[in-house]
Motif scaffolding. Structure first.
Motif, PDB file in Angstrom:
ATOM      1  N   ASP A  19       1.220  10.675  -7.600  1.00  0.00           N
ATOM      2  CA  ASP A  19       0.928   9.373  -8.214  1.00  0.00           C
ATOM      3  C   ASP A  19       2.109   8.971  -9.104  1.00  0.00           C
ATOM      4  O   ASP A  19       2.153   9.259 -10.294  1.00  0.00           O
ATOM      5  CB  ASP A  19      -0.387   9.441  -9.005  1.00  0.00           C
ATOM      6  N   THR A  41       0.873  -1.168   0.000  1.00  0.00           N
ATOM      7  CA  THR A  41       0.000   0.000   0.000  1.00  0.00           C
ATOM      8  C   THR A  41       0.913   1.221   0.000  1.00  0.00           C
ATOM      9  O   THR A  41       2.013   1.187   0.547  1.00  0.00           O
ATOM     10  CB  THR A  41      -0.933   0.017   1.220  1.00  0.00           C
ATOM     11  N   THR A  42       0.452   2.278  -0.668  1.00  0.00           N
ATOM     12  CA  THR A  42       1.291   3.477  -0.784  1.00  0.00           C
ATOM     13  C   THR A  42       0.488   4.709  -0.395  1.00  0.00           C
ATOM     14  O   THR A  42      -0.702   4.791  -0.692  1.00  0.00           O
ATOM     15  CB  THR A  42       1.779   3.687  -2.240  1.00  0.00           C
ATOM     16  N   LEU A  57      -1.323   7.220   5.153  1.00  0.00           N
ATOM     17  CA  LEU A  57      -1.793   5.934   5.696  1.00  0.00           C
ATOM     18  C   LEU A  57      -1.133   5.573   7.020  1.00  0.00           C
ATOM     19  O   LEU A  57       0.089   5.678   7.167  1.00  0.00           O
ATOM     20  CB  LEU A  57      -1.532   4.817   4.687  1.00  0.00           C
ATOM     21  N   GLY A  59      -1.566   5.728  -5.805  1.00  0.00           N
ATOM     22  CA  GLY A  59      -0.466   6.312  -6.587  1.00  0.00           C
ATOM     23  C   GLY A  59      -0.463   5.993  -8.072  1.00  0.00           C
ATOM     24  O   GLY A  59       0.581   6.057  -8.718  1.00  0.00           O
ATOM     25  N   VAL A  60      -1.631   5.619  -8.640  1.00  0.00           N
ATOM     26  CA  VAL A  60      -1.641   5.332 -10.086  1.00  0.00           C
ATOM     27  C   VAL A  60      -2.461   6.337 -10.879  1.00  0.00           C
ATOM     28  O   VAL A  60      -2.644   6.193 -12.083  1.00  0.00           O
ATOM     29  CB  VAL A  60      -2.189   3.902 -10.397  1.00  0.00           C
ATOM     30  N   HIS A  89      -6.673   5.474   8.161  1.00  0.00           N
ATOM     31  CA  HIS A  89      -6.181   4.113   8.369  1.00  0.00           C
ATOM     32  C   HIS A  89      -6.060   3.386   7.036  1.00  0.00           C
ATOM     33  O   HIS A  89      -6.869   3.580   6.134  1.00  0.00           O
ATOM     34  CB  HIS A  89      -7.123   3.355   9.319  1.00  0.00           C
ATOM     35  N   ASP A  90      -5.056   2.554   6.965  1.00  0.00           N
ATOM     36  CA  ASP A  90      -4.823   1.738   5.764  1.00  0.00           C
ATOM     37  C   ASP A  90      -5.841   0.585   5.773  1.00  0.00           C
ATOM     38  O   ASP A  90      -5.655  -0.400   6.475  1.00  0.00           O
ATOM     39  CB  ASP A  90      -3.382   1.204   5.819  1.00  0.00           C
ATOM     40  N   SER A  91      -6.895   0.739   4.998  1.00  0.00           N
ATOM     41  CA  SER A  91      -7.925  -0.326   4.963  1.00  0.00           C
ATOM     42  C   SER A  91      -7.727  -1.238   3.754  1.00  0.00           C
ATOM     43  O   SER A  91      -8.233  -2.358   3.745  1.00  0.00           O
ATOM     44  CB  SER A  91      -9.325   0.298   4.942  1.00  0.00           C
ATOM     45  N   ASN A  92      -7.006  -0.773   2.762  1.00  0.00           N
ATOM     46  CA  ASN A  92      -6.834  -1.613   1.562  1.00  0.00           C
ATOM     47  C   ASN A  92      -5.923  -2.806   1.803  1.00  0.00           C
ATOM     48  O   ASN A  92      -6.049  -3.825   1.140  1.00  0.00           O
ATOM     49  CB  ASN A  92      -6.235  -0.794   0.419  1.00  0.00           C
ATOM     50  N   CYS A 135      -1.340  -0.597  -4.259  1.00  0.00           N
ATOM     51  CA  CYS A 135      -2.553   0.212  -4.373  1.00  0.00           C
ATOM     52  C   CYS A 135      -2.252   1.643  -3.993  1.00  0.00           C
ATOM     53  O   CYS A 135      -1.426   1.920  -3.133  1.00  0.00           O
ATOM     54  CB  CYS A 135      -3.722  -0.402  -3.628  1.00  0.00           C
ATOM     55  N   PRO A 183      -5.860   1.260  -8.063  1.00  0.00           N
ATOM     56  CA  PRO A 183      -6.093   2.604  -7.527  1.00  0.00           C
ATOM     57  C   PRO A 183      -6.205   2.552  -6.000  1.00  0.00           C
ATOM     58  O   PRO A 183      -6.264   1.476  -5.421  1.00  0.00           O
ATOM     59  CB  PRO A 183      -7.432   2.996  -8.153  1.00  0.00           C
ATOM     60  N   GLY A 184      -6.221   3.723  -5.381  1.00  0.00           N
ATOM     61  CA  GLY A 184      -6.233   3.764  -3.916  1.00  0.00           C
ATOM     62  C   GLY A 184      -7.612   3.683  -3.307  1.00  0.00           C
ATOM     63  O   GLY A 184      -7.780   3.197  -2.182  1.00  0.00           O
ATOM     64  N   ASN A 185      -8.629   4.153  -4.008  1.00  0.00           N
ATOM     65  CA  ASN A 185      -9.959   4.152  -3.401  1.00  0.00           C
ATOM     66  C   ASN A 185     -10.406   2.727  -3.103  1.00  0.00           C
ATOM     67  O   ASN A 185     -10.322   1.847  -3.958  1.00  0.00           O
ATOM     68  CB  ASN A 185     -10.966   4.831  -4.332  1.00  0.00           C
ATOM     69  N   PRO A 186     -10.873   2.501  -1.886  1.00  0.00           N
ATOM     70  CA  PRO A 186     -11.150   1.135  -1.440  1.00  0.00           C
ATOM     71  C   PRO A 186     -12.086   0.344  -2.361  1.00  0.00           C
ATOM     72  O   PRO A 186     -11.848  -0.832  -2.612  1.00  0.00           O
ATOM     73  CB  PRO A 186     -11.786   1.338  -0.065  1.00  0.00           C
TER      74      PRO A 186
HETATM   75  P1  AMP Z   1      -4.546   7.553  -4.639  1.00  0.00           P
HETATM   76  O1  AMP Z   1      -4.881   6.637  -5.759  1.00  0.00           O
HETATM   77  O2  AMP Z   1      -3.231   7.227  -4.023  1.00  0.00           O
HETATM   78  O3  AMP Z   1      -4.669   8.966  -5.044  1.00  0.00           O
HETATM   79  O4  AMP Z   1      -5.642   7.314  -3.539  1.00  0.00           O
HETATM   80  C1  AMP Z   1      -6.999   7.549  -3.800  1.00  0.00           C
HETATM   81  C2  AMP Z   1      -7.781   7.592  -2.528  1.00  0.00           C
HETATM   82  O5  AMP Z   1      -7.690   6.347  -1.873  1.00  0.00           O
HETATM   83  C3  AMP Z   1      -7.258   8.623  -1.538  1.00  0.00           C
HETATM   84  O6  AMP Z   1      -8.368   9.179  -0.866  1.00  0.00           O
HETATM   85  C4  AMP Z   1      -6.420   7.806  -0.592  1.00  0.00           C
HETATM   86  O7  AMP Z   1      -6.289   8.378   0.667  1.00  0.00           O
HETATM   87  C5  AMP Z   1      -7.193   6.521  -0.550  1.00  0.00           C
HETATM   88  N1  AMP Z   1      -6.323   5.395  -0.229  1.00  0.00           N
HETATM   89  C6  AMP Z   1      -5.153   5.117  -0.831  1.00  0.00           C
HETATM   90  N2  AMP Z   1      -4.597   4.027  -0.313  1.00  0.00           N
HETATM   91  C7  AMP Z   1      -5.419   3.613   0.668  1.00  0.00           C
HETATM   92  C8  AMP Z   1      -5.379   2.527   1.588  1.00  0.00           C
HETATM   93  N3  AMP Z   1      -4.367   1.664   1.598  1.00  0.00           N
HETATM   94  N4  AMP Z   1      -6.407   2.390   2.455  1.00  0.00           N
HETATM   95  C9  AMP Z   1      -7.439   3.264   2.426  1.00  0.00           C
HETATM   96  N5  AMP Z   1      -7.527   4.288   1.579  1.00  0.00           N
HETATM   97  C10 AMP Z   1      -6.533   4.479   0.714  1.00  0.00           C
END
Ligand code: AMP
Ligand code: MG
Length: 411
Positions: free
Chosen positions: A263, A188-189, A193, A256-257, A206-209, A254, A302-305
């Motif tokens: 990203d 996870t990135t 987090l 940062g893409v 919190h890191d939920s992914n 997950c 992607p980061g969104n859960p």
């Molecule tokens: P990103 O793709 O990195 O821009 O993240 C998109 C959204 O997902 C942002 O709101 C992040 O905070 C959220 N996010 C990224 N990684 C995680 C994770 N491991 N757990 C929960 N939410 C996350």
């Protein structure tokens, strides 16, 4: 059209690329003991070397008889001439007017053609009186009626389930040739987090992914390794991923893409590896990234859960299956919509829904109205993805749609 509608390849193209690249990188064949092969993909057909059942035997506890004699026995009954229990064959033969006590699974004595069950007989003074007529062949399990020698019982490309593994065991096989299961590193990135259990500073979450992906993988029998969260630092990310690429078959990241300043993954993969695709016309999950980094394949979710859930279930699982030579991805189920959907965009959509069977035996799926990709609660309330093909459209209540049940969900 909303922003980003036309960006990227279609979902089908992404799936095709994933399956092709996965098949090209198919993992070697190893032998796994049956108890360690659940979920693995069989690499060769299994041909029965033994019949099942292995010999004619009794399906019930009772008495081995000749039906004709049992039905003509009259008041004096049949003479109880011996006992044959499961576990060995005493080589008994049934004489005229006789019966032999027998237990479930015991070999049929020679000459016996039927089993009179214990509950339908009265035993007294070494004699057995049938209380019901005996149908010839009743309660006998015949050698080879389930599986004949030489039959193909399991095929290469099939996923091993508990019942298939037990069939192999019944045929005497201690292990099976399967494709090695991919090793997976999970990252996870994100600077925001923190692991659950740690207090949050302003702006942190919190890191939920991590646990979502860990358990999605564990549920399918993989053993993901997940190092600590990576910060949004390209040098640190590059170093960690390149290290992992030499030790794992697949890297799943997950976050940062997407298109933000932080990203870094698409550029990193372009510079140090190879991008097979970036951005798919799907919702959620549009910025999904797939490529190769040194020795490993890299799937950048992607980061969104909810995007993580949808991209893993629809693309990640296919990739893992292709790496193991799985014959075909399981086809989606079909269910009737319990409520209408107005799909105002053209991307393929994976909406969360509650799948249930109604009293008439009809599968119904109720879409969850909270469709935004951060609405984790809606994903947790649901038990399936509703798959709506590319193109805008109105779906009425009762329309039949494809659904993809969450793995391992029972209520
Ligand atoms: P990103 O793709 O990195 O821009 O993240 C998109 C959204 O997902 C942002 O709101 C992040 O905070 C959220 N996010 C990224 N990684 C995680 C994770 N491991 N757990 C929960 N939410 C996350
Ligand atoms: Mg991020």
């Amino acid at each position: 059209m909303s922003p980003g509608e036309a960006i990227g390849i279609s979902f089908e193209q992404a799936q095709d690329i994933m399956r092709r690249v996965g098949a090209e990188s198919r993992l070697e064949i190893v032998r796994r003991p049956l108890s360690r092969a659940l979920g693995a993909v069989l690499a060769e057909d299994v041909v029965a070397g033994l019949p099942l059942p292995g010999f004619d035997n009794s399906a019930m506890d009772g008495y081995a008889v000749r039906a004709r004699e049992a039905n003509a026995a009259g008041a004096s009954g049949l003479v109880l001439a011996g006992e044959q229990f499961a576990g060995s064959s005493r080589g008994l033969e049934l004489g005229a007017g006789q019966c032999i006590r027998i237990t479930t699974g015991a070999p049929m004595p020679r000459g016996a053609d039927s089993v009179l069950i214990k509950e339908n007989a009265r035993e007294a003074d070494g004699h057995v009186m049938p209380l019901e007529p005996v149908r010839e062949g009743q309660h006998v399990r015949y050698a080879g009626e389930d599986v004949a020698v030489g039959e193909i019982v399991l095929r290469a490309g099939e996923c091993l389930t508990p019942a298939r593994l037990s069939l192999a065991a019944a045929l005497g096989l201690p292990d099976l040739p399967v494709h090695r299961r991919p090793t997976v590193a999970l990252f996870t990135t994100g600077d925001e987090l923190r692991p659950p259990g740690q207090a949050l500073a302003p702006g942190e979450i919190h890191d939920s992914n991590r646990v979502l992906l860990q358990t999605l993988l564990i549920a399918e029998g993989y053993e993901p390794v997940s190092p600590p969260v990576l910060p949004d630092d390209p040098a640190r990310i590059t170093a960690a991923l390149r290290d992992a690429s030499f030790a794992f078959d697949l890297i799943i990241t997950c976050g940062g893409v997407s298109a933000g300043e932080k990203d870094h993954l698409p550029a990193l993969l372009r510079e140090h590896g190879q991008v097979h695709f970036w951005k798919v016309r799907m919702k959620p999950g549009m910025p999904v990234l797939f490529g190769r980094l040194d020795d490993a394949l890299l799937l950048g979710l992607p980061g969104n859960p909810v995007s993580v859930l949808a991209t893993f279930l629809t693309l990640g699982r296919d990739l893992l299956a292709a790496l193991q030579g799985q014959a075909a991805a399981p086809s989606p189920w079909r269910a009737r919509l319990a409520a209408p959907i107005s799909k105002g965009h053209s991307r393929m959509e994976f909406m969360r829904g509650d799948l249930a069977c109604d009293a008439q035996g009809q599968l119904q799926v109720r879409p969850n109205p909270a469709v935004a990709s951060h609405r984790l609660r809606a994903a947790a309330d649901a038990n399936a993805l509703i798959c709506l093909p590319e193109g805008a459209g109105e779906y009425a209540q009762g329309d039949v749609v494809d659904v993809l049940p969450y793995p391992g969900q029972r209520g």
